[in-house]
Design an enzyme around this catalytic site. Sequence first.
Site, PDB file in Angstrom:
ATOM      1  CB  ALA A 229      -0.934  -0.009   1.222  1.00 44.95           C
TER       2      ALA A 229
ATOM      3  CE1 TYR B 277     -20.015 -26.022 -23.455  1.00 45.19           C
ATOM      4  CE2 TYR B 277     -20.989 -25.179 -25.486  1.00 45.19           C
ATOM      5  CZ  TYR B 277     -20.575 -26.244 -24.705  1.00 45.19           C
ATOM      6  OH  TYR B 277     -20.707 -27.519 -25.173  1.00 45.19           O
TER       7      TYR B 277
ATOM      8  CB  CYS C 264       0.349 -13.390  -1.337  1.00 48.22           C
ATOM      9  SG  CYS C 264      -0.239 -11.725  -1.060  1.00 48.22           S
TER      10      CYS C 264
ATOM     11  CG  ASP D 212      -2.426  -6.273   5.063  1.00 46.88           C
ATOM     12  OD1 ASP D 212      -3.157  -6.164   4.058  1.00 46.88           O
ATOM     13  OD2 ASP D 212      -1.555  -7.138   5.177  1.00 46.88           O
TER      14      ASP D 212
END
Lengths: 465, 465
Positions: B21, B439, B54, B296
Site C-alpha cells: 500500500a 462456453y 502472499c 492491511d
Amino acid sequence: MSMSRTERGPERLVVIGGDAAGMSAASQARRMKGPDELEIVAFERGHFASFSACGIPYWVGGEVTERDQLIARTPEEHRARGIDLRMRTEVTEIDVGGQRVRARDVESGGESWTSYDKLVIATGARPIRPDMPGAEAPGVHGVQTLDDGQALLDTLARTRGRRAVVVGAGYIGVEMAEALINRDYEVTVVNRGREPMSTLDPDMGRLVHEAMEGLGITMVNDAEVTKILTGDDGRARAVLTEDAEYPADVVVLGIGVRPETALARAAGLPLGTHGGLLTDLAMRVRGHENIWAGGDCVEVLDLVSGQERHVALGTHANKHGQVIGTNAGGGYATFPGVVGTAVSRVCDLEIARTGLREKDARRVGLQFESVTIEATSRAGYYPGASPMTVKMLAERRTGRLLGVQIVGREGAGKRVDIAAVALTAGMTVDRMTALDLGYAPPFSPVWDPVLVAARKASKAVRQRT
Amino acid sequence: MSMSRTERGPERLVVIGGDAAGMSAASQARRMKGPDELEIVAFERGHFASFSACGIPYWVGGEVTERDQLIARTPEEHRARGIDLRMRTEVTEIDVGGQRVRARDVESGGESWTSYDKLVIATGARPIRPDMPGAEAPGVHGVQTLDDGQALLDTLARTRGRRAVVVGAGYIGVEMAEALINRDYEVTVVNRGREPMSTLDPDMGRLVHEAMEGLGITMVNDAEVTKILTGDDGRARAVLTEDAEYPADVVVLGIGVRPETALARAAGLPLGTHGGLLTDLAMRVRGHENIWAGGDCVEVLDLVSGQERHVALGTHANKHGQVIGTNAGGGYATFPGVVGTAVSRVCDLEIARTGLREKDARRVGLQFESVTIEATSRAGYYPGASPMTVKMLAERRTGRLLGVQIVGREGAGKRVDIAAVALTAGMTVDRMTALDLGYAPPFSPVWDPVLVAARKASKAVRQRT
C-alpha cells in the site's frame, strides 16, 4: 396416418428439432406439467438427439474417444421421461393457421399431419457450404452433426496422405485445425479474412495467427477458395484459391453456420436480417402467442449494441430451451439477451471475446477508447505464469465497458467471464478497476490482467473526454 | 537530526510503511507530481520494501526458488524513481497537530522528527501470536515477512525430523500445510474451528478437510493450542492442546493477522471495531483532510453486508495505494469497498469464496436461501473434467446474490470472479441464470457450474417467497 388433437385430452406441445434447444424445452415443459396435462411430441430428422455439436472437434481429434460420450440423453431416455420423441422424422411444413405440422418419415417417405396447441421451433443451423465446384466431393467434410464427425473419422482412417486443409478460421476452423494436428496431419487453414478468428479484431487475430504457426499450422489469410479440385477417383485432392493450390488428402469445411429457417420462412413467421427467427424476451415468436423458438435458428438481442445478432452456441440453446419449456409449461421465464461471449482453444492457446469489436462499435455509432495490455496468468514469480494479451474497449465519455478480447495460454480463456458479467451489469471500466477478484499467486498477479486493462482503459477515457 | 519542511519548497508527502500500500501510494503520487512539486519520504522498519507476503508459502514450499523473486521493486529502484525510501527506519510517533512523525533508525537507535504536508499510513498487519508458553521458542515460526520465511527455511534445512505442526487452518495455514507437504514433511494442522477454512461455511470447510486428509495431511479440528512444549535445547518439540500432544520438529503459526495500528491509536486516529483505521471512500482517515491510510491496517466497507471488515490481502493494498497516491498527488480516485473475494489452494485443491457466509448474513439481519450443487469444470466428456462443489446464498424475497463458495480442482478457484462481479453489480440469482459466460467443452459444461448453482438458488427463492 394423421394425428389430431382429442377434444378433451391434454394439450399437445409439438417440438421441431431434437437437439439442445428443442429437447431442453421438452424436458423442462415435462418438469412443469405431467402427461395428463401436457402431451409432448418431438420430431428429429437425424439419427441423434441431444448431442454436443461443440464436442465434435475433440472427438475427431481423439481427446474424446467415443461418439456416445457426446450424447447427453438418448431417445430412449427422453421417451422414458414422457416425451414422444420421433427420430428420423422431418417436419416439412408448419400450418400456422391450422395449428398443425406435417412430418415425413425419412426412411419410408410417409407423411402425416400432427396438430398442436403449442409449438416449439428448434430447427438449429445449417453449415455454410460454399457454392463451388467440388464442395460435395468425397473427402470434403462438414462437422455439424455426429454423422458428419463419423464420416470425417472414416475418411481419416482410410486416407494414407497426411495433408489436411481446413477452409475457414473461425471457432470451428481453428478447433478442427487442432484436431487434425492431434491426428498428426500437416494442416493448412485457408481463411478469407485478414487474420484468423474474425470474431476478434485483426490485431488480436494476428496473435492467434502467430500462435497457430508456432504450432506448425500453415495459415493462409486473405484467400478465397474458388474450387475444390478432385482426382481421377472423384475425391478431393486440392483446394484452389485465386492465388494458389493447396494439396489436400482431406478437406474440412468450417466456414460457419446460418439459421435453419426454411420451414419458418415458408410458414410466414418473422425473420430478422441474419435469417433467424425473431422472438420476444419470453422466446415467443413475435406475434404468435403459442409458438416459441430457440437455439441456433433464432436471432438474439445483443445487450451491448442493442441490435439482434445470430450466435450459434450450445450454451444459449440450452438456456433458450429452459425458458421455452418453462413458458410452454405454464410458468414464466425470459432470456434477456447475450453479450457475445465466446471462448475457444487451439492446443494450449486460449482465445476469448465478449462484447463488441471495434467494427461492431463503429457500426452502431459508439465512439470508444481501445487499449491493449500484456500481463501474466499468475504472479510473475509463480511457476506456470504465462503471458496473456487483453484488449478492452470502453465507450468515450461514459467509460462504459464495450468489449474485451483475450489471447493467452492456460488461465486466459475463462477470464473473459469477468468482462461478460461486467458488460451485463453495464459497468464502467473505472468501476472495474476496483473489482474484488480472486487473488493468490497461483491464480493471478496482484492486479488481475482484466484489472490492468481496465486501469488503462479508464485512463484513456479520462484523458480523452 | 531533524527535518522540517522548507517554507517555499515542494510539499512533502510522508509514507509510513514501505510495502504494497505504502509504496504503491508513493509511486502513484510520484507519477502524478514531479519532485519539484512533491517531495516523497517513505519509512520502512524492515529489510525489504514492496515484497509479496502472499508468495512466502510458495517460496517455503520450493515452488518459488529465490527470495528475491518475491521483491516487486528494490529500495534502490524506488529511490531511482524519486522516492526517498528510508529502510530500517521505524516511525515511533505521529504528531497529528504538529504535522510531523518521529522516526527511529533501527540500527543506531537515533531518532528525529520529519514534518509532513500529507501523510500516508500503511503500517500493515501483525500476525496473531498466541499468548501461551513456548510461542516464542526456536522452531516456532510465523510467515509474515521475508525474514520470517528465511528463518523458517533455515530451520527446515537444519531439522532432521520430518514432523511439522501448523497452528491455524485459514489461508496461511492451509498454504503452509501444502508447502510443508511439498518439502516431504508429515504435516498436522491444528485448528480451533469446527472445520478448516473458517472463511467458508462448515459444510464447505468439510470438503477441504476431506481433501486435505486425502493429501496425507492430518487435520485436527475443535482443538485449542494451549502450549508449545520445548525440549532440553529450548526448541519446540510438540504442540499441546487440551486433549492431545502433537510432536513437532517445526511449528508454523498461521493464525491470521490484525491491523497494525498502535501508532494510529496513540495519535488519536479513528479505529473501527476490528482495530483497523477508518477511512472515507477516498481512503482519507476520517476527519483528517491530509492523512490517508490503506492496506492491511485499515478496515474496508463490505459492499454486501454494508459493514466494515478487515481483509489483509495484497490485491486490496495495491488498489488502496493507487487510490491514495492519486488523491495525495492532487487527483481524484475512490475505493468503493470489497465483496470479500478470496481464493486459495492446497496442492491441487482450489478453494474460493466471495460475499457472505451463512453466519455473516444472519449477523446483519439478512434472510436467505442456501443451495449447494455439484458440477464439473469442463464438459463431462472432456478429458480433465473435474468435480466442483458450488454453494450459493441468495436473499429471500429479492433473490439478490449474497455469496458463493467453491471447492474443487483445476478451474474451480477463479470461477468465483463471476460471482464477485455479480455481487458488485447487486445482481439477482435469477438474472445470473442467463449470464453469457464463456462456453466450450475444454472450458466449461454447457451450463457453467456457477449457472447451475444460480438456477437452483433462483428456484429456492421462488418456492419460498
